[in-house]
Design a protein around this motif. Structure first.
Motif, short mmCIF file in Angstrom:
data_model
loop_
_atom_site.label_atom_id
_atom_site.label_comp_id
_atom_site.label_asym_id
_atom_site.label_seq_id
_atom_site.Cartn_x
_atom_site.Cartn_y
_atom_site.Cartn_z
N HIS A 104 36.24 47.65 -37.89
CA HIS A 104 36.97 47.18 -36.71
C HIS A 104 36.81 45.67 -36.53
O HIS A 104 37.76 44.99 -36.15
N ALA A 105 35.63 45.17 -36.81
CA ALA A 105 35.41 43.72 -36.72
C ALA A 105 36.27 42.99 -37.76
O ALA A 105 36.89 41.97 -37.46
N LEU A 106 36.33 43.54 -38.97
CA LEU A 106 37.17 42.95 -40.02
C LEU A 106 38.65 43.00 -39.61
O LEU A 106 39.37 42.00 -39.74
N TYR A 107 39.09 44.13 -39.11
CA TYR A 107 40.47 44.31 -38.66
C TYR A 107 40.80 43.28 -37.57
O TYR A 107 41.83 42.60 -37.63
N ALA A 108 39.92 43.14 -36.60
CA ALA A 108 40.14 42.18 -35.51
C ALA A 108 40.15 40.75 -36.05
O ALA A 108 41.03 39.95 -35.71
N ALA A 109 39.20 40.42 -36.91
CA ALA A 109 39.11 39.05 -37.45
C ALA A 109 40.34 38.69 -38.27
O ALA A 109 40.78 37.53 -38.26
N MET A 110 40.93 39.65 -38.95
CA MET A 110 42.08 39.36 -39.80
C MET A 110 43.37 39.16 -38.99
O MET A 110 44.39 38.77 -39.55
N GLN A 111 43.30 39.37 -37.68
CA GLN A 111 44.44 39.07 -36.81
C GLN A 111 44.45 37.60 -36.42
O GLN A 111 45.48 37.05 -36.03
N VAL A 112 43.31 36.95 -36.52
CA VAL A 112 43.16 35.57 -36.06
C VAL A 112 44.11 34.59 -36.76
O VAL A 112 44.71 33.75 -36.09
N PRO A 113 44.28 34.64 -38.09
CA PRO A 113 45.22 33.69 -38.70
C PRO A 113 46.64 33.76 -38.12
O PRO A 113 47.26 32.73 -37.87
N LEU A 114 47.13 34.97 -37.86
CA LEU A 114 48.46 35.11 -37.29
C LEU A 114 48.50 34.57 -35.86
O LEU A 114 49.46 33.91 -35.46
N ILE A 115 47.45 34.80 -35.10
CA ILE A 115 47.37 34.26 -33.75
C ILE A 115 47.40 32.73 -33.78
O ILE A 115 48.12 32.10 -33.01
N VAL A 116 46.64 32.16 -34.70
CA VAL A 116 46.59 30.70 -34.81
C VAL A 116 47.94 30.13 -35.25
O VAL A 116 48.46 29.19 -34.64
N VAL A 117 48.53 30.69 -36.29
CA VAL A 117 49.82 30.18 -36.80
C VAL A 117 50.90 30.29 -35.73
O VAL A 117 51.64 29.34 -35.48
N ALA A 118 51.01 31.45 -35.09
CA ALA A 118 52.04 31.63 -34.07
C ALA A 118 51.80 30.69 -32.88
O ALA A 118 52.75 30.09 -32.36
N SER A 119 50.56 30.53 -32.49
CA SER A 119 50.24 29.65 -31.36
C SER A 119 50.58 28.19 -31.68
O SER A 119 51.16 27.49 -30.84
N ILE A 120 50.23 27.75 -32.88
CA ILE A 120 50.53 26.37 -33.25
C ILE A 120 52.04 26.16 -33.37
O ILE A 120 52.57 25.14 -32.93
N TRP A 121 52.75 27.13 -33.94
CA TRP A 121 54.20 26.99 -34.05
C TRP A 121 54.82 26.89 -32.65
O TRP A 121 55.68 26.04 -32.42
N LEU A 122 54.37 27.73 -31.73
CA LEU A 122 54.92 27.68 -30.37
C LEU A 122 54.58 26.36 -29.69
O LEU A 122 55.42 25.79 -28.98
N ARG A 123 53.38 25.85 -29.92
CA ARG A 123 53.01 24.55 -29.36
C ARG A 123 53.91 23.44 -29.91
O ARG A 123 54.44 22.61 -29.18
N ASP A 124 54.10 23.46 -31.23
CA ASP A 124 54.95 22.44 -31.85
C ASP A 124 56.41 22.59 -31.43
O ASP A 124 57.11 21.60 -31.26
N ALA A 125 56.86 23.82 -31.25
CA ALA A 125 58.25 24.04 -30.82
C ALA A 125 58.45 23.53 -29.40
O ALA A 125 59.54 23.07 -29.05
N ARG A 126 57.42 23.59 -28.59
CA ARG A 126 57.52 23.08 -27.22
C ARG A 126 57.66 21.56 -27.24
O ARG A 126 58.39 20.98 -26.46
N ARG A 127 56.97 20.92 -28.18
CA ARG A 127 57.05 19.46 -28.32
C ARG A 127 58.37 19.03 -28.93
O ARG A 127 58.92 18.00 -28.58
#
Length: 140
Positions: A104-127
């Motif tokens: 479960h820890a591995l499963y949760a940790a492997m979601q982090v890259p997608l969270i980071v990429v999507a968050s950065i894309w949304l931040r950049d799209a706002r700019r």
């Protein structure tokens, strides 16, 4: 955003979504009894993840698709954590062991890259509302 940065987004989205999916897949086949790639617990998330990535490539809805990917990753991360808590409403099969917690820890940790990429894309799209349509040459 320069043109080079705009070209990095498609691979980043595909790879981070694949990593997130693979975390779910590893959890399912390695830790749940009788699971394989064709099990409902794997097929449904595979279809959802694949559909969201395909939708990301449709420019008019890319913003919404990015939000959907972000929400999907957060749901997976939070679900991976909550589902191992000792709550009476949750079935505990397989037995909650340190190995199961580790998956479960591995499963949760492997979601982090997608969270980071999507968050950065949304931040950049706002700019820059049109980040993928950046000019070929950036003026100094």
């Amino acid at each position: 955003m320069d043109r080079l940065s705009a070209r990095r987004w498609p691979p980043a989205v595909i790879v981070s979504a694949a990593v997130a999916w693979f975390g779910m897949y590893l959890h399912n086949v390695a830790d749940l009894p009788g699971q394989d790639i064709l099990s409902v617990e794997t097929v449904v998330p595979t279809l959802i993840t694949s559909a969201l990535v395909v939708l990301w490539f449709i420019r008019p809805i890319r913003h919404a698709a990015t939000w959907a990917l972000l929400v999907w990753a957060w749901l997976s991360l939070i679900g991976g954590i909550i589902s191992v808590l000792p709550l009476g409403i949750l079935p505990f099969e397989p037995v909650q062991t340190p190995v199961h917690y580790g998956f479960h820890a591995l499963y949760a940790a492997m979601q982090v890259p997608l969270i980071v990429v999507a968050s950065i894309w949304l931040r950049d799209a706002r700019r820059d509302p049109q980040p993928e349509e950046a000019p070929d040459v950036v003026d100094p």
